[in-house]
Each structure stands twice: as C-alpha cells, then as structure tokens.
Design an enzyme around this catalytic site. Sequence first.
Site, mmCIF file in Angstrom:
data_model
loop_
_atom_site.group_PDB
_atom_site.id
_atom_site.type_symbol
_atom_site.label_atom_id
_atom_site.label_comp_id
_atom_site.label_asym_id
_atom_site.label_seq_id
_atom_site.Cartn_x
_atom_site.Cartn_y
_atom_site.Cartn_z
ATOM 1 N N ASP A 135 0.848 -1.203 0.000
ATOM 2 C CA ASP A 135 0.000 0.000 0.000
ATOM 3 C C ASP A 135 0.884 1.253 0.000
ATOM 4 O O ASP A 135 0.628 2.209 -0.733
ATOM 5 C CB ASP A 135 -0.937 0.000 1.218
ATOM 6 C CG ASP A 135 -0.201 -0.234 2.534
ATOM 7 O OD1 ASP A 135 0.910 -0.820 2.528
ATOM 8 O OD2 ASP A 135 -0.725 0.174 3.601
ATOM 9 N N TYR B 231 10.817 -17.458 -8.178
ATOM 10 C CA TYR B 231 11.428 -16.136 -8.337
ATOM 11 C C TYR B 231 12.930 -16.290 -8.560
ATOM 12 O O TYR B 231 13.555 -17.167 -7.960
ATOM 13 C CB TYR B 231 11.206 -15.268 -7.087
ATOM 14 C CG TYR B 231 9.752 -14.990 -6.809
ATOM 15 C CD1 TYR B 231 9.090 -13.965 -7.474
ATOM 16 C CD2 TYR B 231 9.041 -15.769 -5.906
ATOM 17 C CE1 TYR B 231 7.754 -13.717 -7.235
ATOM 18 C CE2 TYR B 231 7.694 -15.530 -5.660
ATOM 19 C CZ TYR B 231 7.053 -14.497 -6.331
ATOM 20 O OH TYR B 231 5.715 -14.261 -6.093
ATOM 21 N N GLU C 139 4.148 6.576 8.715
ATOM 22 C CA GLU C 139 3.872 7.364 7.498
ATOM 23 C C GLU C 139 4.856 8.500 7.264
ATOM 24 O O GLU C 139 4.914 9.065 6.177
ATOM 25 C CB GLU C 139 2.431 7.883 7.540
ATOM 26 C CG GLU C 139 1.416 6.753 7.340
ATOM 27 C CD GLU C 139 -0.018 7.186 7.583
ATOM 28 O OE1 GLU C 139 -0.215 8.210 8.279
ATOM 29 O OE2 GLU C 139 -0.935 6.503 7.093
#
Length: 444
Positions: free
Chosen positions: A144, A346, A421
């Site tokens: 996100d 991967y 944040e």
Amino acid sequence: MTYARSLAYFALTVMAFMSLAGEGRADNVALEAEVRKRSAAVEEKLIAWRRDIHQHPELGDQETRTSRLVAEHLRGLGLEVRTGMARTGVVGILKGGKPGRTVALRADMDALPVKEPEGLPFASKETAQYHGKRVPVMHACGHDAHTAMLMATAEVLAGLKDDLPGMVMFIFQPAEEGSSLFAPATGKSWGAKLMLEEGLFEKVKPDAVFALHVMPGPLGEISYRSGPTTASSDTLEITVTGKQGHGGMPWDTVDPITTSALVISGLQTVVSRKARLTDSPLVVTVGTINGGTGPNIVPETVQMTGTIRTYDDKVREQAHRDIRLAAEKIAESAGARAIVPITKMYDTTVNNEALTAKMVPVLKRAADGRVTQAPLVGASEDFSFFAKQVPGLYVFLGVTPRDQDPAKAAPNHNPKFFVDEESLVLGTRTMASLAVNYLSAEPK
Ligand SMILES: [Zn+2]
Ligand SMILES: [Zn+2]
C-alpha cells in the site's frame, strides 16, 4: 562580489554539486531541489492514498480497485496509460520535454491473506477468495505504501515534465506475492514475469529500473546491496511411494515414512556437504510432511513440500540436480520411489553493480546521509525479473517509528507489521531523485 567573481563562485558551486552528484551535468541539482520541495508538498495526498489503499487491500491478481485508482490518477496527470497488463497491472509513461533515456520505477499493489488486528482507524476488514478459500486480507508487506509513494512520485515528476530529459515508465505490478487465483505449480505466470511476457519492455525498453521496499529499520534509513540482494525461491515437492501394509509386519511393506526421514536427512547434506557455501549460500527447507492414517498402518505414500533459496543461478541449478538425485536414490535404496517436481518461482534480485555505484550518492542525498549496506535477504522479489532484462537497483526503506526498536519490530507479513507514514515523503523523494539523476546523467 564583482560580477566576474560571482560568476566564478557560481561555476565553482555548480562544479562542487556536480562532483557531489557524481554525474556529468548540473541539471540534476536544480531538478533534485524541485523534487525535494514537491515531494514534501504532496504529503497530505500521499498519506490519504496510502490509508485508502490500506483499508481496501486486494490479493494478487484481484487488484481491480487499486489499479483503477492508480490509472485514474496517472491519466489525470496527463500520462499515457496502459491497463490490464498481467490481468490488473497499470503502466504509465511520462514523456519529458527534452530528449534522453528511459527510466522505469516499479511499485507492487497486492496484499496478503493475513488478518489485520483492530486498532488503526483505516484497518482492513476485507476478505477475498484465495486459491478457492475465503480469507481475511491485509497489506502486511507494505505494498500500500509502495503504490501510494509511486503515485506521489508520478505527481512530482509530472510537475517537472518540461525540464525532464527522457521518459519515465511507472510500473504498478500485480501479484508480487503470487497469484490468489491459481497455485504456482499450474505452470501459469503472474506478476512481473507475466508483464514481461505480455511485452512490457517491447515497445519502450527502459535503460534502468528502480524499486524500493519498506521494512523494519530506523525510520528513513535506506539500505542497499550491490550485486545479489534477495534470494531465488523455488518450491520443492517430493512424493515418496512405498507399499502399504500392516505396521506389525513392516518386512512385508515398503515404508515411505522411514524413507522420507532418510530423504530429509539426505537433503541436509546437499547443503552441508555439496554446496560451496563460502561462494554463495544455499537454503533447503522442508516445510510440510504428510502421510499415514493410523498407528498400525504403513501408508502407501508420503508427501512433502519445501523451499530452495539461492543467490546464484549456477548454485540454483546444481542444487536442483543434487536434491533430485538425493531424494530419488535414497528412495530407491529403500525399495521406494520418489518423484521430485521443483517449480521455479522467483529469480535472485541482482542489483547492477555499476548502476548501484552511480546511484549511491543520490540515495545519500535523498536520505540526508542515512544510507547503510543491507545483508543478503532470505526473502524473494518479483522485481528480479525486471532487473534481469535491464540494469536494476532495489533498495530498502526503514519504516519503524522512532520510539520503537527496529530489531523488535514485527517483520513484513506479520499482522503487526507497521509503516510509520513519516517515511513516505522520503520514499517518494528517493524514487523521484533516482529518476531525475539517472535521466540527467551522461549515458556511458
Ligand atoms: Zn511480501
Ligand atoms: Zn513485499
């Protein structure tokens, strides 16, 4: 100061900046200052995007809401936008006002089948289908934050469009953690690999690709490695077939349980006796073992699954051969049979050494000097496929709140994984700075 002296002083300052940058032109100095200003100015929107995406997480290959949000934003900035790549991927192209090279920046958009604890006002309450089962969904790996930071980077760079030499390709990829729609063993591709198979780099091939991943660490600290960085990851399946019978009369059976125990021990010696561990590490882990129905029954089969991690393609291929040989021959010696399919998941992410060396000064300026060397990472990254096509650099951003010990912070994929944040502006500045510096530098 006289005009001549001030001119000389100006020239000296520019030269000092240029040598500081390790680049050939002064464009990047002005652009970098603009990047810093604009990254700070976008903070409010950046945090709002991150919270919105966090509250509505979507599993790999189901990122329809997120990709719509991204595509609308990129179109609003005037970028050329392609949607539906690798099912839900979005690619935006920003054409600068001056000619130059192309740089790609990548973010991943998918979340994980993890239940988010209550607490945050924007905590996820979402559920979704994962390989046919309904599960809770959480952004427990910080994608996100990556998506929001790359949206902000697009906004910052779109504002500098006229002064930008070359093009920026923004890659918002789905399913970095794998597809939620099908199991890897089906042989279908997903994420970065599928985007490449669908021709992502065919029309416009970038000259370099950059990405950033949030992880527990001192807030705002960037860490990186030159060369191999994250591991290759392959899924190992072993089925041992014996001959079913009575547990009281094992001589009339071929016991796949004791055989499996020998196979597991044998796999340890592939690592400890065969791999040149001083050249490059190898990890083999058996994670599941299932077989049997009752205490007095020797079963017909035992199934095991595991993972293989390496940092070198040759080590990887040799490990696959050694693992197959050990499992098959140990089973054979017990009169049983082992089938050993290995699915490549991967590749190793290899940071291009020349590119890394050139970009370290940029990272240092973006993070105000707080740049450290990262250890080899045991996890894997879909970015490896992009970095195999063009020179790549993948760095980590520390996101642990200042009042917490990063060593004790919950790791990625844990329900308590937390992104401070305050790190988001720095991440945006870092991505945008890498782009403008790369484009401003003289190609070699
Ligand atoms: Zn992850
Ligand atoms: Zn991740």
